[in-house]
Structure formats: C-alpha cells, structure tokens
Design an enzyme around this catalytic site. Structure first.
Site, short mmCIF file in Angstrom:
data_model
loop_
_atom_site.label_atom_id
_atom_site.label_comp_id
_atom_site.label_asym_id
_atom_site.label_seq_id
_atom_site.Cartn_x
_atom_site.Cartn_y
_atom_site.Cartn_z
N LYS A 10 45.61 23.27 40.44
CA LYS A 10 46.55 22.50 39.62
C LYS A 10 47.87 22.29 40.37
O LYS A 10 48.14 22.95 41.39
CB LYS A 10 46.77 23.24 38.31
CG LYS A 10 45.51 23.37 37.44
CD LYS A 10 45.84 24.11 36.14
CE LYS A 10 44.63 24.28 35.25
NZ LYS A 10 44.98 24.96 33.97
N TYR A 50 41.07 17.08 29.21
CA TYR A 50 41.47 18.05 28.18
C TYR A 50 41.18 17.55 26.77
O TYR A 50 41.88 17.92 25.84
CB TYR A 50 42.95 18.39 28.33
CG TYR A 50 43.23 19.39 29.45
CD1 TYR A 50 42.51 20.58 29.51
CD2 TYR A 50 44.19 19.16 30.41
CE1 TYR A 50 42.75 21.51 30.53
CE2 TYR A 50 44.44 20.08 31.43
CZ TYR A 50 43.71 21.25 31.48
OH TYR A 50 43.94 22.17 32.46
N ARG A 91 34.85 31.86 37.36
CA ARG A 91 35.73 32.19 36.23
C ARG A 91 36.24 33.63 36.31
O ARG A 91 37.37 33.91 35.93
CB ARG A 91 35.02 31.93 34.90
CG ARG A 91 35.44 30.58 34.31
CD ARG A 91 34.86 30.30 32.97
NE ARG A 91 35.80 30.41 31.86
CZ ARG A 91 36.69 29.49 31.53
NH1 ARG A 91 36.84 28.40 32.25
NH2 ARG A 91 37.46 29.64 30.47
N ASN A 122 48.56 28.22 35.22
CA ASN A 122 47.61 29.23 35.68
C ASN A 122 46.84 28.81 36.94
O ASN A 122 45.73 29.27 37.17
CB ASN A 122 46.68 29.65 34.53
CG ASN A 122 46.06 28.47 33.84
OD1 ASN A 122 46.08 27.36 34.37
ND2 ASN A 122 45.50 28.69 32.66
N HIS A 125 41.92 25.41 37.47
CA HIS A 125 41.00 25.15 36.37
C HIS A 125 39.60 25.48 36.85
O HIS A 125 39.26 25.20 37.99
CB HIS A 125 41.03 23.66 35.97
CG HIS A 125 39.81 23.26 35.19
ND1 HIS A 125 39.71 23.47 33.84
CD2 HIS A 125 38.63 22.75 35.58
CE1 HIS A 125 38.51 23.07 33.44
NE2 HIS A 125 37.83 22.63 34.47
N GLU A 136 32.71 17.52 33.22
CA GLU A 136 33.89 17.48 34.08
C GLU A 136 33.57 16.94 35.48
O GLU A 136 34.32 16.14 36.02
CB GLU A 136 34.50 18.88 34.19
CG GLU A 136 35.07 19.38 32.87
CD GLU A 136 35.47 20.86 32.89
OE1 GLU A 136 35.96 21.35 31.87
OE2 GLU A 136 35.27 21.53 33.94
P1 ATP Z 1 41.05 25.68 32.20
O1 ATP Z 1 40.30 24.77 31.26
O2 ATP Z 1 42.35 25.08 32.72
O3 ATP Z 1 40.20 26.26 33.28
P2 ATP Z 1 40.66 27.78 30.36
O4 ATP Z 1 39.28 27.22 30.20
O5 ATP Z 1 40.80 29.21 30.75
O6 ATP Z 1 41.51 26.94 31.37
P3 ATP Z 1 41.42 26.34 27.98
O7 ATP Z 1 41.33 26.95 26.65
O8 ATP Z 1 40.40 25.34 28.39
O9 ATP Z 1 41.49 27.54 29.03
O10 ATP Z 1 42.88 25.73 28.13
C1 ATP Z 1 43.14 24.70 29.06
C2 ATP Z 1 44.55 24.90 29.60
O11 ATP Z 1 45.50 24.74 28.55
C3 ATP Z 1 44.84 26.28 30.14
O12 ATP Z 1 44.43 26.43 31.49
C4 ATP Z 1 46.34 26.39 30.00
O13 ATP Z 1 47.01 25.70 31.06
C5 ATP Z 1 46.59 25.65 28.72
N1 ATP Z 1 46.59 26.53 27.55
C6 ATP Z 1 45.52 26.98 26.88
N2 ATP Z 1 45.86 27.75 25.84
C7 ATP Z 1 47.20 27.78 25.84
C8 ATP Z 1 48.19 28.40 25.00
N3 ATP Z 1 47.83 29.13 23.93
N4 ATP Z 1 49.49 28.21 25.29
C9 ATP Z 1 49.85 27.47 26.36
N5 ATP Z 1 48.99 26.85 27.20
C10 ATP Z 1 47.69 27.00 26.94
MG MG Z 2 38.87 25.16 29.81
#
Ligand code: ATP
Ligand code: MG
Length: 167
Positions: A10, A50, A91, A122, A125, A136
């Site tokens: 990212k 997203y 993951r 973070n 992704h 995706e």
């Molecule tokens: P990613 O899809 O980015 O790999 P993930 O699958 O671990 O991450 P998701 O639940 O898909 O988590 O959330 C997508 C992204 O949205 C996260 O990577 C983070 O940047 C953001 N995000 C998710 N939950 C929160 C939250 N509670 N507060 C702030 N940002 C969040």
């Molecule tokens: Mg995700």
C-alpha cells in the site's frame, strides 16, 4: 493445495521504502510471484477493491488511503503470489488487520500504525480467501499479465478499440 493470492504494498509501504522488506519477508514462504506491477489506483478500482467496506464510516478515508492521497504516493505495488496454501501463508506473515494488535514480528506489527484519523495503515493488503483472491486478482490483472493460467479465459475480438502503442 496450490492457491493464488493478491498482495498489495500500500502507499504507506511505498512511502516508507518497505517494498524490499515486504518481499524479503514474503520470500520466506517459498511461494512464487506470478504477476507484478506498479499501479495507479483509480477511484473506480479503489471502490471495487473495497466494495465490502462501503458501509463503514471510514470508507472514504480508506479509498483515499489506497489511492495514495494520504501519502503523496499515487501508486501501489500489486503482485500475485502462487503456491501451496498461499492465502493463509501470506496472511500469517502479514499479521492482524489492526497493526497494534498484530504480532510484533509480522509485517503489519513491525511496520503498521494507526493514524490520528483512525485508519489502520497496515502496509500490505492480502486476500482473505479463495473467492476474494479470484475477485481481486481479476480486478487488478488481465490474464496476459499473469504467467500462469489461473482462471478460465475467453477470446474476444474488439473492433475499433483505441489503444496506445510506442511511437
Ligand atoms: P486488507 O483487506 O487490506 O488485506 P484485512 O483483510 O486484514 O485487510 P479488512 O477488514 O478487509 O482487513 O479491511 C480492509 C482495510 O480497511 C484494512 O486493511 C484497514 O486499512 C482498513 N480497516 C479495516 N478495519 C478498520 C477499522 N476498524 N478502523 C480503521 N481502518 C480499518
Ligand atoms: Mg480484506
């Protein structure tokens, strides 16, 4: 079972020069990179990527984040990793979504942060499961960008389509 998974470095990862660190960590998995590119992220791509988050209060910030608007880096590095149990392996190395809760030696635990506006920055992704990975990967890559035939394709003839070629 061999699987494929989408990995994005990212914009915060790019800004912090973490691409090398991320690739080194992911090389521990012995998975293969079967596609890679630097991509500018359109609003459409960000919103589609997203789509499951669209009802979250932070959705607009999330779109800005992945488009690089928070980091003056209008790009991400997109890759497809392929091999045995690729999804869970990647993951696990990535760590929990919330960088404060992530294992400190995971990529997100080591390099992520929570912004003052509450977004989890973070670094990477990674796809959550096989269905998400398929959705995706098809969103980010065309079949010819990937060196393996991961999903069925079809041939189409597109007439009158304008494309750019080298002058
Ligand atoms: P990613 O899809 O980015 O790999 P993930 O699958 O671990 O991450 P998701 O639940 O898909 O988590 O959330 C997508 C992204 O949205 C996260 O990577 C983070 O940047 C953001 N995000 C998710 N939950 C929160 C939250 N509670 N507060 C702030 N940002 C969040
Ligand atoms: Mg995700």
């Amino acid at each position: 079972m061999n699987q494929q998974t989408l990995v994005l470095v990212k914009p915060d990862g790019l800004k912090k020069s973490l691409t090398g660190n991320v690739l080194t960590r992911l090389s521990e998995t012995k998975l293969e990179i079967v596609a890679a590119k630097i991509a500018k992220v359109s609003r459409k791509l960000a919103e589609e990527h997203y789509e499951q988050m669209k009802d979250k209060p932070f959705f607009e910030e999330l779109v800005k984040y992945i488009r690089g608007e928070l980091h003056e880096r209008r790009k991400v590095m997109a890759m497809v990793y392929w091999g045995e149990e690729a999804i869970v392996k990647v993951r696990e190395l990535a760590g929990a979504t919330n960088p404060e809760e992530a294992d400190p030696v995971s990529i997100r635990g080591a390099y992520g942060r929570i912004t003052t506006r509450g977004i989890y920055e973070n670094v990477i992704h990674t796809s959550k499961n096989a269905e998400e990975a398929e959705r995706e990967i098809k969103l980010w890559f065309e079949p010819d960008d990937i060196i393996l035939d991961l999903y069925p394709t079809k041939q189409v003839v597109i007439k009158d389509k304008k494309i750019r070629i080298w002058a």
